[in-house]
Write a protein that holds these residues in place. Structure first.
Motif, mmCIF file in Angstrom:
data_model
loop_
_atom_site.group_PDB
_atom_site.id
_atom_site.type_symbol
_atom_site.label_atom_id
_atom_site.label_comp_id
_atom_site.label_asym_id
_atom_site.label_seq_id
_atom_site.Cartn_x
_atom_site.Cartn_y
_atom_site.Cartn_z
ATOM 1 N N TRP A 220 -4.567 -3.408 5.541
ATOM 2 C CA TRP A 220 -4.197 -2.187 6.269
ATOM 3 C C TRP A 220 -5.185 -1.105 5.863
ATOM 4 N N ASN A 221 -6.145 -0.843 6.751
ATOM 5 C CA ASN A 221 -7.260 0.052 6.461
ATOM 6 C C ASN A 221 -6.886 1.478 6.860
ATOM 7 N N GLN A 222 -6.221 2.178 5.950
ATOM 8 C CA GLN A 222 -5.787 3.546 6.238
ATOM 9 C C GLN A 222 -7.006 4.443 6.483
ATOM 10 N N PRO A 223 -6.960 5.310 7.469
ATOM 11 C CA PRO A 223 -8.102 6.188 7.741
ATOM 12 C C PRO A 223 -8.412 7.093 6.551
ATOM 13 N N SER A 271 -8.787 -1.822 16.975
ATOM 14 C CA SER A 271 -8.584 -0.383 16.807
ATOM 15 C C SER A 271 -7.717 0.227 17.903
ATOM 16 N N SER A 295 -7.311 -3.583 10.006
ATOM 17 C CA SER A 295 -6.993 -2.644 11.074
ATOM 18 C C SER A 295 -6.168 -1.500 10.503
ATOM 19 N N ASP A 296 -6.288 -0.329 11.151
ATOM 20 C CA ASP A 296 -5.440 0.788 10.770
ATOM 21 C C ASP A 296 -4.147 0.800 11.583
ATOM 22 N N THR A 316 -3.384 -3.217 0.732
ATOM 23 C CA THR A 316 -3.894 -1.898 1.113
ATOM 24 C C THR A 316 -4.318 -1.138 -0.126
ATOM 25 N N THR A 359 3.887 5.849 8.973
ATOM 26 C CA THR A 359 3.236 4.658 9.515
ATOM 27 C C THR A 359 3.944 3.385 9.069
#
Length: 485
Positions: A220-223, A271, A295-296, A316, A359
Motif C-alpha cells: 500500500w503505497n501511501q502518497p 492508479s 498501489s495507493d 506498508t 483510507t
C-alpha cells in the motif's frame, strides 16, 4: 711592643727600632727601604687584584707596613684572615680543577636548565595547538562547503527524516499496556463499525502461516510517504512489479523493462479504479507474472485484483502525520504553479486530514469518529506488515524476513544504500525549503496535528505494532526455513 730608639745620624741611618726588649738592633738603609717598598707594593697590588688565597688559607691584611715605618709610626702586627670553605667565592669554587661545585651554584644551574626545558616545551605545545586548530578549522570549512547542512543530513540518515517528532506521550490511548504474556500485537481492538470484508477478506492475516506460493505481496503505497520501497523492489531485488506504469503491450499482459533502468514492470496501471478493473479482467494475479503489486488505491486493488484463491499479503510504511503533511506540501510546490504557504495549504481542501484512518477504515468518507479509529487499529494489527519511515533500514529488513527476499548479497546491499541515499537527499531538500521552521509546539505544528487527531494516535499505535512484529517475524522465518529443509 716595639718602640722608637734614639735617633742617629740622618745621613747614614733613616731609623732604628727594636722588635722586643731582648732582640738586637737593626738598621735599614735608604736603598733597602726603597727596594723593599717596591716589592711590597707589587705583592699588595697583585693580592688585591687576584684575591687568591695563600697556602694554608692565610693572606696578609690590606695596607703597607713599610709606609708606617717610613713615617716613624709603630707598625701594627699583620692581621691574618682565615678563609673557610663556606666563604669561598663562586668564582673561586668554579675556577679550575681541584676545587668543588657549590650547592647553590648547582641548584641555580639545574633551575636554569629546567626553565629552559619548560620554555621549550611550552613553545612546542603552543605550535601543536595552533596547527591542530588550523587543521580542524580547515576540516570544518571543507565539510561545510561540501554539505551546507551536515548535522541535518546526519539526523535524516539516522531517522529517515529530520522531522522526528517524539510526541507519543501526548497520545496515551494509542496502544494498550504490554504485559509479560501479551504484546500489543496480541491484543484485539474492539470496534463497532462495519468490517470492510469485500477488500480485507482477500488479505491474509499477518499472524497466519508463513508466506506461501500463490500469495502476492501488496504494498500500500501511501502518497508522499516512501517512494523508496518501489525502487528497492524493482532495482535491488529485481522483482517484476505491477503498479502505475502501463508501458507497451495493449490488452496483453507482458513484462517490460523501463527505459534507461533495470526496473521491470507489468504493463498495467493501478492508479485509477477503472484501470484497476481492466487489470483485474486480464487475470493479473492469476497470471503470476508480477512478483508484487503496489498501489495507493487500497480498497479498489484489494477487492478487484485479489480473491480468496489468490490472496494478498499487505505491507506498508507509516509516517508521522506532521512529517507526511510537510512532504505532501513539498510535492504540491513541485507540481503546481502556486505561491500558497504551508499554512494556506493545510487550511485548504487540497489537504486531507486523518488520511490513513479514513483510507483504511472509512473508504466512503463518512464523518470520522473513534469507532473508525478502532477499526483501523485492528486492521493494522491483523492485516499489515508495518514499516516506519523513521526506521526505514529496519523496515526493509523486516519486509525481507517476512517475504523471504534476499537482501544480503553485496550488490543488493549496495543498491539499497544508493536508494536510501536518494531518499535522504529528497528529505534534505524538503528541510531546506520548508522544514527548518517546523518545530514541535509551533503554530503550524498545532495546526497540522489538530487536523490529524486520529492519525496521530494511529501512527503511534503502528509504531508499537512494528516493534512487536520485528520481534516475531524473524523467528517465524527460521521456522519456515526449517520446514523447507
Amino acid at each position: 711592643m716595639s718602640k722608637p730608639h734614639e735617633r742617629l745620624d740622618e745621613d747614614s741611618v733613616v731609623s732604628e727600632f727594636v722588635t722586643n726588649e731582648n732582640a738586637q738592633n737593626f738598621t735599614i738603609s735608604e736603598d733597602d727601604i726603597a727596594g723593599a717598598s717596591d716589592d711590597v707594593d707589587l705583592v699588595s697590588v697583585n693580592s688585591n687584584q687576584d684575591n687568591q688565597a695563600y697556602p694554608g688559607g692565610l693572606v696578609p691584611a690590606t695596607g703597607n707596613t713599610l709606609l708606617d715605618l717610613e713615617s716613624g709610626m709603630e707598625p701594627e702586627p699583620p692581621v691574618v684572615q682565615d678563609i673557610r670553605d663556606d666563604e669561598v667565592s663562586d668564582d673561586e669554587s668554579s675556577a679550575g680543577s681541584g676545587g668543588y661545585i657549590d650547592e647553590e651554584v648547582t641548584n641555580a644551574v639545574l633551575s636554569t636548565s629546567e626553565d629552559r626545558f619548560q620554555k621549550a616545551r611550552d613553545v612546542v605545545m603552543k605550535k601543536y595547538c595552533m596547527y591542530s586548530s588550523l587543521v580542524f578549522c580547515l576540516f570544518v570549512a571543507f565539510f561545510a562547503l561540501s554539505d551546507s547542512d551536515p548535522w541535518v543530513r546526519r539526523e535524516i540518515e539516522n531517522h529517515g527524516s529530520n522531522f522526528h517528532y517524539d510526541d507519543a506521550g501526548d497520545y496515551p490511548e494509542s496502544a494498550p499496556e504490554r504485559t509479560e504474556e501479551r504484546t500489543v500485537f496480541d491484543n484485539p481492538i474492539p470496534f463497532t463499525v462495519a468490517y470492510p470484508r469485500a477488500s480485507f477478506g482477500n488479505v491474509v492475516d499477518v499472524r497466519g502461516p508463513p508466506f506461501q506460493t500463490g500469495q502476492t505481496p501488496f504494498f500500500w503505497n501511501q502518497p508522499d510517504v516512501c517512494p523508496l520501497i518501489e525502487k528497492v523492489l524493482t532495482s535491488c531485488y529485481g522483482l517484476v512489479l505491477a503498479a502505475d506504469k502501463p508501458g507497451p503491450g495493449g490488452d496483453t499482459l507482458q513484462v517490460y523493462t523501463m527505459e534507461g533502468t533495470n526496473r521491470k514492470y507489468l504493463n498495467v496501471d493501478l492508479s485509477d479504479p477503472i484501470k484497476i478493473q481492466a487489470a483485474a479482467g486480464k487475470q493479473l494475479v492469476q497470471s503470476q507474472l508480477a512478483n508484487a503489486v503496489a498501489s495507493d488505491k487500497l480498497h479498489y486493488t484489494a477487492s478487484l485484483i485479489f480473491n480468496p484463491g489468490f490472496p494478498a499479503r499487505l505491507f506498508t510504511v507509516m509516517r508521522h502525520p506532521v512529517d507526511r503533511a510537510i512532504s505532501s506540501y513539498y510535492t504540491f510546490l513541485l507540481t503546481a504553479e502556486s505561491e500558497m504557504t504551508l499554512e494556506e495549504y493545510i487550511a485548504s481542501d487540497l489537504y486531507r486530514g486523518n488520511y490513513v484512518t479514513d483510507t483504511i477504515a472509512n473508504p466512503e468518507r463518512r464523518m470520522t469518529s473513534r469507532s473508525y479509529l478502532d477499526l483501523a487499529k485492528e486492521l493494522i494489527r491483523t492485516k499489515f506488515v508495518v514499516g516506519l519511515h523513521d526506521e526505514i533500514r529496519e523496515s526493509i529488513s523486516l519486509f525481507e524476513d517476512y517475504f523471504y527476499w534476499h537482501g544480503s548479497a553485496p550488490e543488493v546491499m549496495a543498491c539499497k544504500a544508493e536508494q536510501i541515499k536518494d531518499e535522504v537527499e529528497r528529505d534534505l531538500s524538503v528541510y531546506r525549503m520548508i522544514g527548518h521552521r517546523i518545530k514541535k509546539g509551533s503554530d503550524i505544528y498545532k495546526m497540522i496535528t489538530s487536523k490529524n487527531i486520529f492519525d496521530m494516535e494511529l501512527y503511534w499505535y503502528a509504531v508499537d505494532i512494528h516493534k512487536d512484529q520485528r520481534a516475531w517475524i524473524p523467528p517465524q522465518k527460521l521456522q519456515k526455513v526449517a520446514q523447507v529443509n
